[in-house]
Design an enzyme around this catalytic site. Sequence first.
Site, mmCIF file in Angstrom:
data_model
loop_
_atom_site.group_PDB
_atom_site.id
_atom_site.type_symbol
_atom_site.label_atom_id
_atom_site.label_comp_id
_atom_site.label_asym_id
_atom_site.label_seq_id
_atom_site.Cartn_x
_atom_site.Cartn_y
_atom_site.Cartn_z
ATOM 1 N N TRP A 321 -20.796 -44.188 -17.119
ATOM 2 C CA TRP A 321 -19.530 -44.153 -17.870
ATOM 3 C C TRP A 321 -18.646 -45.338 -17.495
ATOM 4 O O TRP A 321 -17.951 -45.895 -18.350
ATOM 5 C CB TRP A 321 -18.792 -42.850 -17.585
ATOM 6 C CG TRP A 321 -17.484 -42.727 -18.315
ATOM 7 C CD1 TRP A 321 -17.291 -42.260 -19.585
ATOM 8 C CD2 TRP A 321 -16.181 -43.083 -17.826
ATOM 9 N NE1 TRP A 321 -15.952 -42.304 -19.908
ATOM 10 C CE2 TRP A 321 -15.255 -42.802 -18.847
ATOM 11 C CE3 TRP A 321 -15.719 -43.604 -16.629
ATOM 12 C CZ2 TRP A 321 -13.893 -43.019 -18.693
ATOM 13 C CZ3 TRP A 321 -14.345 -43.828 -16.482
ATOM 14 C CH2 TRP A 321 -13.458 -43.537 -17.498
ATOM 15 N N HIS A 322 -18.696 -45.731 -16.222
ATOM 16 C CA HIS A 322 -17.834 -46.811 -15.777
ATOM 17 C C HIS A 322 -18.319 -48.179 -16.238
ATOM 18 O O HIS A 322 -17.517 -49.129 -16.236
ATOM 19 C CB HIS A 322 -17.704 -46.784 -14.249
ATOM 20 C CG HIS A 322 -16.731 -45.752 -13.753
ATOM 21 N ND1 HIS A 322 -17.099 -44.447 -13.482
ATOM 22 C CD2 HIS A 322 -15.403 -45.820 -13.498
ATOM 23 C CE1 HIS A 322 -16.052 -43.773 -13.068
ATOM 24 N NE2 HIS A 322 -15.005 -44.578 -13.074
ATOM 25 N N GLY A 323 -19.587 -48.315 -16.590
ATOM 26 C CA GLY A 323 -20.026 -49.611 -17.073
ATOM 27 C C GLY A 323 -21.535 -49.736 -17.131
ATOM 28 O O GLY A 323 -22.271 -48.921 -16.573
#
Length: 466
Positions: A321-323
């Site tokens: 989700w963060h990258g």
Amino acid sequence: MVFSSLPFIYIFMPIFFGIYYAVPPKGRNIILLLGSLCFYAIGTLTTPVHFLIFVLSMVIDYTGGMLIERFPQHRKWFLWSVIAFHMVCLGFFKYFKFVSTEVLSLLPGVQIHLNLKIILPIGISFYTFQGISYIVDVYRGTVKPEKSLLRFCVYLSMFEQLIAGPIVTYSQIQNELPDRKITKKMVFEGFGCFVFGMGLKVLLANPIGKLWMDVNTIGFESISTPLAWMGILAYSFQIYFDFFGYSLMAIGLGEMLGFHLPTNFDFPYLSRSMTEFWRRWHITLGNWFREYVYIPLGGNRSGTARTVFNLLAVWLLTGIWHGAGYSFLLWGLILFLVVVLEKYVYGKFLNRFPILGHTYMILLIPLTWAIFAIDQVGQLGVFYTRLFPFFGQGPWSVFRYDYLKYLNLYYPFFIAGILFSTRLPYRLLQRIHSKTLLWMIRIVILASCTYCMYRGLNDPFLYFRF
């Protein structure tokens, strides 16, 4: 346009809130929707397709909720159709370039260099999760579908939490959408919360973050071990006060609008374990993964093996989700391993001895943030050899006392970072009963932030890129 910018503070806020408070209560949702759409449109002037995707997302979520109620026999099909739409949009913009590049690199004899310039739409990671939470709650029967398109669009588009959270579920604010009371106390306290959050961002996160930039500029191979530790500690403070400050600004704006947004941070750097840390850090994201991933997978109800698998799924998804990148996958995997070890091996021991638990986290927090901050796995290895010099060339660089220069420059920010990571300054503020003194503090913070922004000493919020 970001909250910590002169146009937002001195143009957007006065105009918007002036109109918002002037209109009758029944007209405030219209003003809020128009203001939020203008806010998002300004941020997508160079990429208007992002604005269209956002509007389409609102329409699809609203329609999906209505169809689930009207045609319950097909509700599962509508649920997965809406989720699929969100996942396709998020997957394309956030992961397509990385995945396609990696797949092509694995094909023997194929030399194709993708020259894709895919720009991530601002806020897509946040409004996607809000849309999914709504459609899932309607499917479960937890909430009734919102009949008013206006109120639903207000829920998804509220500018104070649109681009970087907190992640707000429909059930948390559904009673405030039709009608809400706004008192002078709410406005003043909300503005105070906004200013204090801006102070953490502009006066603390930004300056201390410059040290991490300096370390990157020098190069990890050329720094001493003390400077390496100072750099990653600086990044740890930067990312905390950047995101915590933003969340306070969002909560303050929400209060001024008549909404009570959920708390997003609870002094995470006081934690005694990584498990506790992630109950206190980005609380709304953790709650989302628990409610919409971990529990639906079975939670901890189906034995140890299944629980471990469910935790693995949650932490890998948290990393993704963060990258897009191997560093985020590695970061999620490391957090999973630490959480599982705490759960089944030494977690109770840490809780029994608080000093040991705090010491453990003082070391572990910057070590895990290093994985998060350095996107090249090779460079991450180099950096760790500087943190732990017995794996590399020793503790000193070519410039043996390089850390002294930066310590002299940044020690006030380290002291402030440690202090504001505790409850002490916030408790002192709560004990101030003089309204005059509180307003003087707010004015000083606002004036100092204004000066820094005017001088160009401001950076975008870190979490905007996630």
